[in-house]
Enzyme design. Structure first.
Site, PDB file in Angstrom:
ATOM      1  N   ASP A 458     -29.057 -52.398-131.724  1.00 30.15           N
ATOM      2  CA  ASP A 458     -27.989 -52.560-132.579  1.00 30.15           C
ATOM      3  C   ASP A 458     -27.714 -51.364-132.548  1.00 30.15           C
ATOM      4  OD1 ASP A 458     -27.416 -54.482-134.227  1.00 30.15           O
ATOM      5  OD2 ASP A 458     -28.969 -54.899-135.916  1.00 30.15           O
ATOM      6  N   ASP A 557     -23.516 -59.756-138.595  1.00 28.02           N
ATOM      7  CA  ASP A 557     -23.639 -59.813-139.602  1.00 28.02           C
ATOM      8  C   ASP A 557     -22.608 -60.837-140.505  1.00 28.02           C
ATOM      9  OD1 ASP A 557     -25.952 -58.908-138.415  1.00 28.02           O
ATOM     10  OD2 ASP A 557     -25.303 -57.038-139.159  1.00 28.02           O
ATOM     11  N   ASP A1255     -30.720 -58.507 -62.162  1.00 32.52           N
ATOM     12  CA  ASP A1255     -30.794 -59.605 -62.603  1.00 32.52           C
ATOM     13  C   ASP A1255     -32.102 -59.820 -62.611  1.00 32.52           C
ATOM     14  OD1 ASP A1255     -30.035 -62.887 -61.153  1.00 32.52           O
ATOM     15  OD2 ASP A1255     -30.204 -62.619 -63.805  1.00 32.52           O
ATOM     16  N   GLU A1258     -36.745 -60.027 -66.874  1.00 34.97           N
ATOM     17  CA  GLU A1258     -37.265 -60.398 -68.182  1.00 34.97           C
ATOM     18  C   GLU A1258     -38.762 -60.129 -68.244  1.00 34.97           C
ATOM     19  OE1 GLU A1258     -33.633 -61.886 -67.004  1.00 34.97           O
ATOM     20  OE2 GLU A1258     -35.357 -62.538 -66.655  1.00 34.97           O
ATOM     21  N   ASP A1362     -27.335 -68.695 -66.645  1.00 37.38           N
ATOM     22  CA  ASP A1362     -27.643 -69.744 -65.880  1.00 37.38           C
ATOM     23  C   ASP A1362     -26.949 -70.805 -66.650  1.00 37.38           C
ATOM     24  OD1 ASP A1362     -29.745 -68.570 -63.720  1.00 37.38           O
ATOM     25  OD2 ASP A1362     -28.169 -67.561 -64.372  1.00 37.38           O
TER      26      ASP A1362
END
Length: 1650
Positions: A458, A557, A1255, A1258, A1362
């Site tokens: 305030d 106010d 190829d 993995e 594939d």
């Protein structure tokens, strides 16, 4: 809070100035009416007395003002001009001879123009949000702004109809050092806004009304004086079409604004610059949205802050406060929050409390929390200089003094002394970082002493009970400027500080109205420090545009009278325009005693204020509801309407979410929804909540007061007000309770109000109501009901959103016993087994620096272990958070006592962290119980990561963490087949572990990419990488949320802040490495098949393709060319292949051969590859503690001297005929050397090649683990305690690959388990292959791999595996490519026509058309283009000719990806992220920003329905134009839909059968003009296979023959120039288009080797 009451003298002054305001200066007025004609004429003005006192008598002549000396247009979106003042006398002192104007069309709907002194720096508002914005222009400025040369004037027009909305030509501009004036004619009298004042009506009176703007502590008593806030913004409704515009002057100096009957507006300000923003909207709501986009959208308040609140100034002591609380609890009043005003303080000193009257204040918050209530206290800015009670030091003051935290006198050193509530005081300078640090520290100290839930600030206008200072103010032109706007008291420093006081931002003269704004910014930092991840509330009295981003506001106010209850409604409506929807007035009035009738009516309407607080001043009767009596009409009425409020809080909360994310209003003027009805333009005694709830309060004593489109008399007895729900609405509801803490646990429901078409719609936003940012569950409801007018449906949603339902037993076969054995909760809802709220870890220490944080956490041992005995729990962990850059941070969670495996992928982490907080796009908050990290986007407050949820688990072989997500828009994670680009978040789990697995739904495939991009509801984007290579899964939850589970390593997250999708990818690839630049020829069409019988078959195919004239650059050989599938050994049926390859290469073709990693170990004849591998020790073995032997598998190589019986089943064939194979360990340096040797030997001694295809990496094996199936070592590695949902998970991790206990050795010699690095095998295979290719061939070439991991794209491309010959694989290939674009692998594509199964004619043709726009365009099926009929061959040739024509553009995109990390295959959302329609598009895609591909993807279709984003688009084939729409595109069998985006230039080249010949042809440009008649583009060119870089950029700026071309060079070989051939300009005439030749050209290139 209270104010110092005015003395009689002050009251007299107020009356005098009220009278003066009636005759205030206005329009083009220079001084008040009372001035003489002589003085007027001395100023070079015209004198003409009138009968009306408020009409100007002294006005400008026509030859006053400025002229334009020069004007330039740096681009189509901007104008710059220089102005010179015409000769005339000054008005108020020093005039400024030369001015500059910069104008810019910042967005389609926002124009900015700034008029300033180019020779002297003047004050400009340092707005924290506006300074963070970057313009995104899309509309030429000439369509909106015109400049008149003499006298200088501006005309602003609405683009679509050219109506003038803001015209300054009506009067000259005045620009003096301390007096600036600008007037503008407006199109309408419907003007709303300007503040802060009390406006007795919402629509402004334009009859010469002047409104001063300068923050001031004054009573809102109905006068025209300036109040607490500073808002030079208004909205103007142009007509009943709804079209509106807004005008914002970004200037904080004292000013006044006069509204005139023309209609017109005149601004007079006494400093700064004229920095105007004009916003265009089709509706008033859109104007508000545009304004809030500029200044910052409103904060979303905590849910509890929407409850009812009680306060007063001076309860007297804490006992009375508690009595007030208890009596209102006793009547069951819905009531969430209690305040204390300054009376809680010791002598009104901040950061203290009265230890006598409020002795138990530190426990008061807990007293309230016990009943689900909250506590808010007040702080003022003024800090007392006096000591505390008992002569104790006032340490807050002392610490502030030590930090030089105060506003100073004009000397810049001496603190300015004033007086406020605590007596003599100093004033914090919140614009100073030292002060901010002090304020945050004091607040944190005080919070530790007195717990509370939010902050009320305030007196921050700033208010001072002394005039200027205790010493008075010096006589100078800052304290007494030559012109003073029509402000209260006509004295600049009245009730505030001297104007020559010094602050960090500048003189108080300039920054006075920013005091409250700067206090809000400092207080927000304090709240963040104290409340961390929890949302709180900030409430301020003084405000400035942008405050709503952090704070709410009350209307000051007021008084307990019937005027103030009325005037509160225009005030709330205006603050909705200003971006502060959390607004309300003090219910029942602040000053004076309220009558019961007034307070009852005010409680009724106040129940519908967004900020609903009853607050009154000291010395007046209490006015909390219960004080009127438990059985009073006021209590009954208050409870009734507060229960309605609490019932509708889900709707109100949803409105605040819409305000926070979309800039919509909450309390809404009726005209915003019904602008076509002119009767609504002046309605200000009713208001709406959003679109659907109309509130008609009683605002006069003993009043009867609003059916459709007419005034209606309603009987509203003492306990009633009018509430109406609009037909067509669905409002979410919840059974109310006395606090939101309890009501949020109740069932939810819907109110369905049907419209005239018997339909209704609505929406709900829901989250935990407490966390910073928004953690959402957003529901949309659509109903079409024919029989009911209104109904209520209850939804059983109790508790659903309070606690995330994270699965504690993700394994199969969960039951209650297993669940509870883990310390979890068994429940009937899915998932059945969930974690309790505080399951996880807690923080034990936190160390923070400007580079990041280090946090130690400990497991909450209240709960049992993870329930997996083979995976020991790790009880103590460390968290490192590093602020690497402004847009990237890392957080790593690991065991500080054990060296666990970490991913050995090299990343490009910045060498120095971003230590400047203001530069970072993010901030990090730590939640301590349970531990969690929150990452918050600074610009929006959105929490993009929030792991402060139950279930965090860190054990040896099972790690789990969950984060809430900011929206349901998640993209990425792979590699697996997804049915849509945007993830479905309905409890879907995706496993990640590299595997030889053809694409299939929820099948983990070849690569692992634990990276996702998320879109936030604000259209910002972010990315998250989990750098972990162990087997894992991710579960997407509808809350929305995301759970990671991984089987080892650590948690190492990197977060990328974007904020655009394209920037996310750029930031991600900056870290992991930019995509490889492929050889130019590799962008040509390619043919391959598994199953060529011999080299003659390849030769025949090559001949047929040449005969058919089909473009074709690359021929492959699959493993058929190998003898018994042995790497580097040529089969007897392919002995002619080397010669064939040589002849093809001589004719411009290229050749790629395949290599698998597995090396046969059973050869009876010398096999150098194996023998040299053994000698170099390159193969994967068992750990030395177990065995020194090779881990044998079986893959393609056959035993020597056998004939394979293919009639046997597969497993039998593998057992009988496949040889033992060893797997190279590509992590080892010697393996890379061995691999290079074998490739070089093959190239030099067997066959030439241009690229390599790797190829089966993995790595794939045809046996599980090892030959014989028995893996040595710990069996738990093969079948861990938790198995992600992987393909064949019941067979263990070693299914179709190696044993997990196999040992690999990193390049630095560290030994690691295959268990940890399995998914890195393909990654480790890629770089050695790429390096060997470049070294052996001496050229760039291309490597294509099947298995990938983040950063693989630096070396290789990838095909999608594939696949099957099926229609669904067409659209899924688009999704796959877009995902690999996110993953940083640009060179991607799917096997055209499918790999497995026979292809069907139509499908293969459509796939060939689609595949012509894959970056990696390869048919790998055997159904090549010449295997069908002539029509198929023709259609394929035609589409490939288009591809080859555009290869210069595609190659440029590849270069941009390689150098900048941008995407090649680009989702539409990357270019049009503001268009949410694009967020779910995955059947169309872009090449870069400019080519839209809309293929046919379904059988039998001859029309494709596609989306054309908002822009100009040219049909590639016909050059006809399209704009934003869903369109049905004719797509006959020989056609693919292609559209070129206006505004872009695409390089092209006449196609040939190979790129070898096409590259010899002239180059051309397609110039596709935008709506503004401009286009731009870039072009990269080099020799196509070296490592040179030659970039040509060009921009076509007008519809002329001209073309500007710029070239630079760094490494062209044997090329002195690029010939630009035909330049094709796309344009349209009417509905038809054509290409127009606009010139030829040659670009000379300087040769410069690199």
């Amino acid at each position: 809070m209270a104010k110092k009451r005015f003395s009689k003298l002050e009251v007299m002054l107020m009356v005098m100035f009220t009278i003066m305001s009636v005759i205030s200066i206005a329009f083009i007025v220079l001084f008040a009416t009372g001035q003489s004609g002589e003085i007027c004429q001395e100023r070079g003005c015209c004198w003409s007395p009138r009968d009306e006192s408020n009409v100007p008598w002294c006005f400008f002549p026509t030859n006053y003002g400025y002229t334009v000396e020069s004007q330039e247009t740096p681009n189509s979106y901007a104008i710059k001009a220089k102005l010179t003042r015409m000769e005339s006398p000054p008005l108020f002192g020093q005039h400024i001879k030369e001015l500059a104007i910069d104008a810019e069309m910042q967005t389609k709907n926002r124009l900015r123009f700034k008029i300033y002194d180019p020779n002297n720096k003047r004050f400009e508002v340092p707005h924290e949000h506006i300074l963070s914005l970057n313009p995104t222009p899309s509309s030429p400025i000439n369509n909106t702004l015109q400049i008149t040369q003499k006298p200088f004037g501006l005309t602003v027009r609405r683009e679509e109809n050219q109506n003038v909305v803001f015209d300054t030509r009506m009067a000259p501009i005045v620009f003096e050092d301390q007096y600036i004036q600008l007037s503008a004619k407006l199109p309408s009298h419907n003007i709303y806004g300007l503040g802060e004042h009390v406006h007795r009506q919402y629509r402004h009176d334009t009859n010469w009304r002047t409104w001063p703007i300068f923050t001031r502590d004054a009573f809102p008593n109905g006068g025209t004086h300036n109040l607490y806030g500073h808002y030079p913004f208004f909205l103007c409704l142009e007509d009943n079409s709804g079209k509106s515009f807004g005008v914002f002057l970004l200037n904080s100096n004292a000013m006044d604004v006069t509204l005139q009957p023309a209609p017109a507006v005149t601004y007079r300000t006494i400093g700064g610059v004229l920095d105007f923003y004009i916003f265009f909207g089709d509706t008033p709501e859109q104007v508000v949205h545009e304004f809030l986009e500029l200044i910052g959208k409103p904060v979303i308040p905590a849910y509890w802050s929407l409850g009812f609140q009680l306060s007063r100034w001076n309860y007297g002591n804490l006992s009375i406060v508690k009595e007030t609380v208890e009596r209102n609890r006793a009547v069951d009043l819905p009531y969430d929050i209690q305040y204390t005003d300054i009376d809680y303080m010791e002598d009104k000193k901040d950061f203290t409390y009265d230890k006598v009257k409020f002795a138990e204040l530190p426990q008061f918050a807990e007293f309230l929390h016990e009943k689900g209530q909250k506590y808010i206290l007040i702080l003022d800015p003024a800090i007392a200089t006096s000591k505390r009670v008992g002569d104790a030091l006032y340490e807050s003051y002392d610490r502030g003094t030590a930090k030089n935290a105060w506003v100073t006198e004009s000397d810049g050193v001496t603190p300015l002394i004033g007086e406020v509530w605590p007596g003599e005081a100093v004033f914090p300078d919140y614009t100073s970082q030292a002060c901010i640090d002090w304020w945050v520290d004091e607040y944190e100290r005080f919070y530790r002493e007195v717990k509370h839930d939010a902050l009320w600030i305030d007196m921050n206008e700033v208010s001072n009970f002394k005039q200027g200072s205790a010493k008075g103010c010096a006589s100078n032109n800052l304290n007494y400027p030559p012109f003073i706007p029509n402000i209260l008291d006509n004295l600049m420093y009245s009730k505030t500080l001297c104007m020559d006081a010094k602050q960090s931002w500048g003189n108080h003269y300039d920054v006075h109205s920013l005091y409250g704004y700067s206090m809000v910014l400092a207080s927000e930092k304090a709240l963040q420090r104290v409340f961390g991840a929890n949302r709180t509330l900030l409430l301020t009295r003084s405000s400035f545009p942008g405050v709503g981003k952090y704070s709410g506001h009350w209307l000051g106010d007021n008084g307990a009278n019937w005027n103030d209850i009325k005037w509160a409604i225009p005030g709330m409506l205006e603050f909705g325009l200003f971006g502060i929807p959390y607004i309300g007035a003090d219910i029942c009035g602040f000053f004076d005693d309220s009558t019961e009738e007034l307070c009852r009516r005010w409680m009724q309407v106040g129940a519908f204020y967004p900020f609903s607080r009853n607050h009154n001043a000291e010395g007046y009767k209490p006015q909390d509801p219960a004080v009127y009596g438990a059985d009073s009409a006021l209590v009954r009425s208050s409870k009734h309407y507060l229960n309605i409020r609490y019932t509708l809080l889900p709707y109100l909360y949803t409105l605040f979410y819409k305000a926070h994310t979309a800039g919509e209003t909450v309390v809404r003027p009726v005209l915003h929804e019904f602008y076509s009805d002119s009767a609504t333009w002046t309605v200000d005694r009713q208001f709406l909540w959003g679109k659907y709830l109309l509130i008609t309060p009683v605002l006069d004593p003993m009043e009867q007061v609003g059916d459709r489109k007419r005034h209606v008399e309603m009987y509203l007895p003492a306990e009633k007000l009018g509430l109406h729900i609009r037909g067509g609405a669905i409002l979410p509801t919840q059974k109310p309770n006395v606090t939101t803490t309890y009501s949020r646990r109740n069932p939810m429901g819907l109110i369905i109000a049907l419209d005239d078409h018997d339909s209704a719609a609505g929406e709900l936003f829901w989250d935990d109501g407490d966390s910073r940012g928004i953690v959402s569950f957003f529901l949309f409801f659509f109903f079409f009901v024919c029989l009911l007018v209104c109904c209520v449906l209850l939804l059983p949603l109790t508790g659903f959103w309070i606690l995330l339902r994270i699965n504690c037993h993700p394994e199969d076969n969960a039951d209650q016993a297993k669940c509870e054995a883990r310390g979890c909760i068994w429940d009937v809802s899915a998932p059945n087994c969930i974690y309790p709220e505080n399951y996880g870890y807690n923080v034990t220490s936190l160390r923070e620096s400007n580079e990041g944080m280090t946090i130690d956490i400990i497991r909450n041992t209240k709960y049992r272990s993870s329930g997996r005995p083979q995976s020991r729990d790790i009880d103590t962990l460390r968290v490192d958070i590093k602020y690497h850059s402004s847009d990237m941070l890392q957080f790593k969670i690991y065991d500080p006592n054990d060296d666990r495996y970490e991913v050995p992928v090299e990343l490009s982490v910045p060498t120095t962290p971003e230590t400047e907080e203001s530069n970072r796009l993010y901030r990090v908050a730590i939640v301590k119980y349970p531990f969690g990290i929150q990452i918050i986007r600074n610009s929006t407050g959105t929490i993009i990561w929030d792991s402060s949820v139950p279930g965090f688990t860190f054990s040896d072989m099972f790690i789990q963490v969950t984060t809430r997500l900011p929206s349901h828009y998640v993209y990425g994670f792979g590699e697996t087949e997804h049915k849509t680009f945007k993830h479905d978040l309905n409890y879907h789990t995706w496993g990640m572990f590299s595997k030889d697995q053809p694409p299939g739904y929820k099948m983990n495939c070849y690569g692992v990419h634990p990276f996702y991009m998320g879109l936030e509801n604000t259209a910002d984007a972010h990315g998250v990488l989990l750098l972990n290579s162990n087997a894992m899964d991710v579960t997407l939850l509808p809350s929305p949320a995301l759970t990671y589970r991984t089987l080892g390593g650590i948690l190492d997250f990197y977060v990328f802040m974007g904020p655009t999708p394209e920037m996310v990818v750029q930031e991600y690839t900056q870290l992991i490495g930019r995509p490889v630049l492929p050889a130019y020829w590799s962008l040509g069409f390619q043919l391959c098949r598994y199953g060529y019988a011999n080299d003659k078959e390849i030769e025949t195919l090559y001949t047929e393709m040449k005969t058919a004239g089909i473009p074709y650059d690359v021929q492959y050989a699959d493993i058929d060319y190998m003898e018994r599938q042995l790497n580097f050994v040529l089969d007897k049926d392919f002995q002619g292949l080397p010669a064939l390859v040589d002849s093809m290469r001589d004719e411009g073709m290229r050749f790629i051969f395949i290599l698998d990693p597995a090396i046969s170990g059973n050869e009876t004849q010398p096999y150098p590859a194996f023998e040299r591998g053994i000698a170099a020790d390159v193969f994967i073995k068992w750990p030395q503690t177990i065995s020194d032997g090779i881990v044998w598998g079986k893959v393609w190589p056959d035993y020597p001297n056998v004939t394979v019986d293919e009639s046997l089943d597969w497993d039998t064939q593998v057992e009988l005929y496949r040889s033992y194979t060893a797997f190279p360990d590509f992590f080892r340096n010697q393996t890379a050397d061995w691999w290079h040797t074998e490739i070089k030997d093959f190239y030099e001694n067997t066959m030439k090649f241009d690229g390599i295809w790797i190829d089966m990496n993995e790595p794939a094996s045809f046996v599980h683990g090892t030959v014989g199936g028995k893996c040595l070592g710990d069996p738990v590695l093969e079948n861990p305690p938790y198995m992600p949902p992987l393909e064949s998970k019941h067979l263990g991790l070693n299914h179709k690959t190696l044993c997990m206990n196999s040992e690999q050795i990193l390049s630095d010699g560290r030994r690691v388990r295959h268990y940890d690095v399995h998914s890195l095998y393909g990654w480790s295979h890629s770089k050695p292959t790429y390096d060997a290719l470049l070294d052996v061939t001496g050229k760039r070439g291309i490597v294509v791999t099947r298995s990938t991991y983040p950063s693989s794209g630096k070396w290789v491309g990838h095909w999608l595996g594939d696949n099957n010959s099926g229609w669904d694989q067409l659209y899924k290939s688009i999704i796959g490519m877009m995902e690999f674009s996110l993953f940083g692998i640009s060179y991607t594509g799917a096997d055209i026509c499918g790999f497995f199964n026979p292809a069907e004619y139509e499908m293969c043709l459509r796939w060939s058309q689609l595949g012509a726009f894959y970056p990696y365009s390869r048919n790998h099926n055997g159904k090549d283009p010449v295997s069908w009929d002539a029509a198929f061959a023709t259609a394929t040739r035609d589409v490939l000719n288009i591809r080859y024509t555009l290869l210069p553009y595609l190659y440029t995109l590849m270069f941009e990806a390689h150098t900048k990390g941008s995407t090649v295959i680009r989702p539409l959302l990357h270019e049009f992220v503001d268009d949410k329609t694009t967020w779910e598009i995955y059947r169309q895609f872009l090449w870069g920003p400019a080519l839209l591909i809309s293929p046919a993807l379904d059988p039998g279709v001859t029309t494709v329905r596609g989306y054309i984003p908002k822009d100009r688009w040219y049909d590639f084939h016909t050059v006809s134009t399209l704009h934003s729409t869903m369109v049905d595109m004719p797509t006959p069998l020989n056609h693919i839909n292609l559209h070129v985006r206006g505004g872009y230039i695409l390089p092209w080249q006449k196609p040939e059968n190979t790129t070898y010949y096409s590259r010899k042809n002239p180059l051309g440009l397609i110039v596709a003009l935008s709506d503004a008649g401009t286009a731009k583009g870039s072009f990269f060119w080099d020799d196509g296979e070296g490592i040179g870089k030659q970039k040509v950029t060009f921009e076509h700026v007008q519809k002329t023959q001209g073309l500007n071309i710029q070239g630079t060079n760094a490494g062209m070989r044997n090329r002195r120039e690029i010939q630009l051939g035909l330049i094709r300009h796309k344009e349209t005439t009417g509905c038809k288009g054509r290409y127009t030749d606009i010139g030829h050209g040659t670009v000379k290139i300087k040769q410069e080797m690199t």
